[in-house]
Design a protein around this motif. Structure first.
Motif, PDB file in Angstrom:
ATOM      1  N   ALA A 353       0.831  -1.207   0.000  1.00 44.70           N
ATOM      2  CA  ALA A 353       0.000   0.000   0.000  1.00 44.70           C
ATOM      3  C   ALA A 353       0.865   1.256   0.000  1.00 44.70           C
ATOM      4  N   GLY A 354       1.924   1.254   0.819  1.00 47.46           N
ATOM      5  CA  GLY A 354       2.809   2.411   0.881  1.00 47.46           C
ATOM      6  C   GLY A 354       3.528   2.673  -0.424  1.00 47.46           C
ATOM      7  N   ILE A 355       4.066   1.609  -1.017  1.00 48.74           N
ATOM      8  CA  ILE A 355       4.754   1.751  -2.308  1.00 48.74           C
ATOM      9  C   ILE A 355       3.806   2.329  -3.355  1.00 48.74           C
ATOM     10  N   ASN A 356       2.589   1.817  -3.387  1.00 50.56           N
ATOM     11  CA  ASN A 356       1.663   2.225  -4.439  1.00 50.56           C
ATOM     12  C   ASN A 356       1.005   3.568  -4.168  1.00 50.56           C
ATOM     13  N   ALA A 357       0.919   3.973  -2.906  1.00 51.38           N
ATOM     14  CA  ALA A 357       0.458   5.326  -2.610  1.00 51.38           C
ATOM     15  C   ALA A 357       1.422   6.344  -3.216  1.00 51.38           C
ATOM     16  N   VAL A 358       2.715   6.070  -3.069  1.00 47.89           N
ATOM     17  CA  VAL A 358       3.729   6.949  -3.659  1.00 47.89           C
ATOM     18  C   VAL A 358       3.640   6.933  -5.181  1.00 47.89           C
ATOM     19  N   ARG A 359       3.479   5.764  -5.745  1.00 46.27           N
ATOM     20  CA  ARG A 359       3.401   5.651  -7.208  1.00 46.27           C
ATOM     21  C   ARG A 359       2.157   6.358  -7.747  1.00 46.27           C
ATOM     22  N   TYR A 360       1.085   6.318  -6.979  1.00 45.70           N
ATOM     23  CA  TYR A 360      -0.126   7.025  -7.396  1.00 45.70           C
ATOM     24  C   TYR A 360       0.143   8.526  -7.487  1.00 45.70           C
ATOM     25  N   LEU A 361       0.822   9.057  -6.473  1.00 44.10           N
ATOM     26  CA  LEU A 361       1.173  10.478  -6.496  1.00 44.10           C
ATOM     27  C   LEU A 361       2.068  10.798  -7.688  1.00 44.10           C
ATOM     28  N   GLN A 362       2.986   9.887  -7.992  1.00 41.10           N
ATOM     29  CA  GLN A 362       3.951  10.115  -9.069  1.00 41.10           C
ATOM     30  C   GLN A 362       3.361   9.876 -10.456  1.00 41.10           C
ATOM     31  N   GLY A 363       2.123   9.379 -10.497  1.00 35.20           N
ATOM     32  CA  GLY A 363       1.496   9.103 -11.787  1.00 35.20           C
ATOM     33  C   GLY A 363       2.009   7.854 -12.465  1.00 35.20           C
ATOM     34  N   LYS A 364       2.585   6.952 -11.676  1.00 37.79           N
ATOM     35  CA  LYS A 364       3.115   5.699 -12.219  1.00 37.79           C
ATOM     36  C   LYS A 364       2.079   4.584 -12.093  1.00 37.79           C
ATOM     37  N   SER A 365       2.274   3.537 -12.870  1.00 39.65           N
ATOM     38  CA  SER A 365       1.389   2.379 -12.798  1.00 39.65           C
ATOM     39  C   SER A 365       1.621   1.635 -11.486  1.00 39.65           C
ATOM     40  N   GLU A 366       0.649   0.820 -11.092  1.00 40.95           N
ATOM     41  CA  GLU A 366       0.758   0.086  -9.826  1.00 40.95           C
ATOM     42  C   GLU A 366       1.922  -0.890  -9.855  1.00 40.95           C
ATOM     43  N   PHE A 367       2.501  -1.130  -8.687  1.00 39.49           N
ATOM     44  CA  PHE A 367       3.523  -2.172  -8.546  1.00 39.49           C
ATOM     45  C   PHE A 367       2.957  -3.283  -7.676  1.00 39.49           C
ATOM     46  N   VAL A 368       2.757  -4.450  -8.276  1.00 39.24           N
ATOM     47  CA  VAL A 368       2.321  -5.639  -7.556  1.00 39.24           C
ATOM     48  C   VAL A 368       3.174  -6.800  -8.038  1.00 39.24           C
ATOM     49  N   PRO A 369       3.897  -7.481  -7.161  1.00 38.82           N
ATOM     50  CA  PRO A 369       4.702  -8.624  -7.587  1.00 38.82           C
ATOM     51  C   PRO A 369       3.848  -9.679  -8.277  1.00 38.82           C
ATOM     52  N   ASP A 370       4.488 -10.472  -9.128  1.00 39.02           N
ATOM     53  CA  ASP A 370       3.766 -11.527  -9.840  1.00 39.02           C
ATOM     54  C   ASP A 370       3.165 -12.536  -8.863  1.00 39.02           C
ATOM     55  N   THR A 371       2.165 -13.259  -9.323  1.00 46.41           N
ATOM     56  CA  THR A 371       1.443 -14.187  -8.450  1.00 46.41           C
ATOM     57  C   THR A 371       2.250 -15.432  -8.088  1.00 46.41           C
ATOM     58  N   ASP A 372       3.429 -15.597  -8.645  1.00 42.87           N
ATOM     59  CA  ASP A 372       4.274 -16.711  -8.208  1.00 42.87           C
ATOM     60  C   ASP A 372       5.141 -16.318  -7.020  1.00 42.87           C
ATOM     61  N   THR A 373       4.970 -15.093  -6.514  1.00 42.11           N
ATOM     62  CA  THR A 373       5.572 -14.676  -5.244  1.00 42.11           C
ATOM     63  C   THR A 373       4.511 -14.761  -4.157  1.00 42.11           C
ATOM     64  N   MET A 374       4.932 -14.858  -2.907  1.00 36.72           N
ATOM     65  CA  MET A 374       3.962 -14.968  -1.822  1.00 36.72           C
ATOM     66  C   MET A 374       3.178 -13.663  -1.665  1.00 36.72           C
ATOM     67  N   ILE A 375       3.869 -12.539  -1.728  1.00 33.35           N
ATOM     68  CA  ILE A 375       3.173 -11.255  -1.604  1.00 33.35           C
ATOM     69  C   ILE A 375       2.234 -11.038  -2.779  1.00 33.35           C
ATOM     70  N   GLY A 376       2.705 -11.336  -3.978  1.00 35.28           N
ATOM     71  CA  GLY A 376       1.872 -11.161  -5.159  1.00 35.28           C
ATOM     72  C   GLY A 376       0.641 -12.049  -5.137  1.00 35.28           C
ATOM     73  N   ALA A 377       0.798 -13.271  -4.634  1.00 31.40           N
ATOM     74  CA  ALA A 377      -0.336 -14.190  -4.560  1.00 31.40           C
ATOM     75  C   ALA A 377      -1.374 -13.700  -3.559  1.00 31.40           C
ATOM     76  N   LEU A 378      -0.928 -13.128  -2.440  1.00 26.39           N
ATOM     77  CA  LEU A 378      -1.867 -12.578  -1.464  1.00 26.39           C
ATOM     78  C   LEU A 378      -2.569 -11.343  -2.031  1.00 26.39           C
ATOM     79  N   CYS A 379      -1.845 -10.506  -2.761  1.00 21.80           N
ATOM     80  CA  CYS A 379      -2.467  -9.363  -3.428  1.00 21.80           C
ATOM     81  C   CYS A 379      -3.533  -9.835  -4.409  1.00 21.80           C
ATOM     82  N   ASP A 380      -3.223 -10.894  -5.117  1.00 20.03           N
ATOM     83  CA  ASP A 380      -4.175 -11.450  -6.083  1.00 20.03           C
ATOM     84  C   ASP A 380      -5.402 -12.015  -5.377  1.00 20.03           C
TER      85      ASP A 380
END
Length: 433
Positions: A353-380
């Motif tokens: 959430a923190g990483i993407n809050a910053v990216r939202y301000l910067q006008g960048k696309s979301e950063f979410v690790p791929d679903t073959d990572t544990m964090i990415g799978a939980l995000c999914d």
């Protein structure tokens, strides 16, 4: 535009840390010092309210992999935890007072973080504020009502969840795929059939199993535990969630005496939940008793059933994979209120959430690790619109895509999953900008 984080638990401090480390000022609101939830005992941040264990350390475990992924993403809590670890075998356990004190000191001394002791009742929805709500599983009162008005009827106040097992650990020589009366596909449900003797033995163990302690702040009366239903009479479960009607066991060509149905938990079909098996049994008892179900003798439980006070969103209906609210991209949620379960899972959601809050301000696309990572799978998982009857989920290898070809040895399989995840995360980090 300013950043605002509500809640200084594990998720909140990680979110604030990511924003501050990116060079932006952030206001961190925490009600401690003015008000405490029933679970909290101190005014320190990132308080560990239950166990002091952050689960396994080894990379070949889901919990160990999660922590290593967090470390690679610049976690605040993981290095602090490793620095104040206490002997705990293969687990990362901490001196909880030192852990929370060090987190509190780091947050309060950061030049970009302003701590504000205040009970927050409303969430800013104006375009000038990026807000991360990390208020935890005991969110209640005016704030809970404000969240409910923001998201609609998608805020639950109780967690009544059935156990979840991995699909690949079910013995399909005993179980079979089918929907009642053939209404649907064979892969909609896995059915675990009982004969009369098996059923009566199972019910006897179920009604005599040991229940978990219920605290005064987590009592749940709105849904009947399977063990309580069984105590109403021998046949009560088989006329309820274990009813066999509309099913034919292909091994016998007859209707079973009783049947436990397993329903898909995710779109990939890697996890299934035990339908109607909300329970308050101790975890060890769940493993022992539910392993008596035909086909589940060697089942791998990725989550045990729980029944307690827990405020959480129906996140698949509300959140993007970066934990932002679909209808208000400048509002993020993090922590257990999103349906991630566990200390480090909550902290990990705060990082994203923190990483993407910053990216939202910067006008960048979301950063979410791929679903073959544990964090990415939980995000999914928390954003997967196909997930119905959403219930909180912690880190487990069942959320990851399986290794192909299948590795039969569990230890080797988990190592391969971990190696793949870390390689994938490093690639995501290197290419994210």
């Amino acid at each position: 535009m300013k950043f605002k984080v509500i809640g200084a638990g594990l998720a909140g401090v990680e979110a604030a840390w990511q924003i501050a480390e990116a060079g932006y000022p952030v206001e961190l609101y925490e009600m401690k010092g003015i008000k405490r939830s029933p679970a909290h005992k101190t005014d320190l941040f990132a308080e560990l309210v239950c166990s002091n264990s952050l689960k396994a350390s080894r990379l070949e475990s889901a919990a160990g992999l999660l922590k290593e992924e967090m470390f690679l993403l610049g976690s605040l809590t993981v290095p602090v935890a490793r620095g104040c670890a206490v002997p705990a075998g293969g687990a990362l356990a901490v001196d909880r007072d030192i852990f929370s004190q060090q987190i509190t000191d780091k947050i309060k001394s950061h030049k970009n973080i302003k701590v504000i002791n205040k009970v927050v009742d409303t969430i800013d929805s104006d375009d000038d504020t990026i807000t991360i709500v990390a208020t935890g599983p005991l969110t209640d009162g005016v704030l809970a009502e404000n969240i409910k008005s923001l998201v609609g009827e998608y805020l639950s106040f109780y967690d009544a969840a059935a156990p979840i097992v991995t699909a690949e650990s079910v013995d399909m020589s005993k179980a079979f795929g089918a929907s009642r009366y053939e209404r649907g596909g064979e892969d909609d449900y896995i059915n675990c059939p009982f004969n009369k003797a098996e059923y009566e033995s199972f019910i006897n163990e179920l009604i005599n199993a040991e229940g978990a302690v219920v605290h005064d702040f987590d009592v749940y009366e709105g849904c009947m535990p399977i063990e309580k239903l069984a105590k109403r009479g021998l046949d009560a479960p088989r006329f309820g969630p274990m009813k066999p009607v509309g099913l034919i066991d292909p091994n016998t060509n007859h209707r079973p005496w009783a049947c436990v149905q397993l329903r898909r938990e995710n779109s990939k079909g890697t996890m299934f939940n035990l339908v109607g098996f909300q329970t308050n049994l101790k975890f060890g008892e769940q493993k022992r008793v539910f392993s008596m179900i035909p086909g589940l003798e060697n089942a791998e439980f990725v989550r045990y059933g729980v029944m307690h006070r827990n405020s959480f969103l129906d996140s698949p209906r509300l959140l993007n994979a970066d934990f932002s609210l679909r209808k208000n991209k400048n509002i993020f949620f993090a922590g257990q209120i999103t349906g991630v379960e566990g200390y480090m899972e909550s902290a990990a959601s705060g990082i994203i959430a923190g990483i993407n809050a910053v990216r939202y301000l910067q006008g960048k696309s979301e950063f979410v690790p791929d679903t073959d990572t544990m964090i990415g799978a939980l995000c999914d998982y928390i954003s997967d619109k196909s997930v119905k009857n959403f219930q909180p989920m912690g880190a487990n290898f069942g959320v990851l895509p399986p290794i192909e070809p299948k590795i039969r040895d569990k230890k080797e399989r988990y190592k391969a999953l971990a190696d793949r995840a870390l390689a994938s995360l490093m690639n995501s980090v290197e290419t994210k900008d």
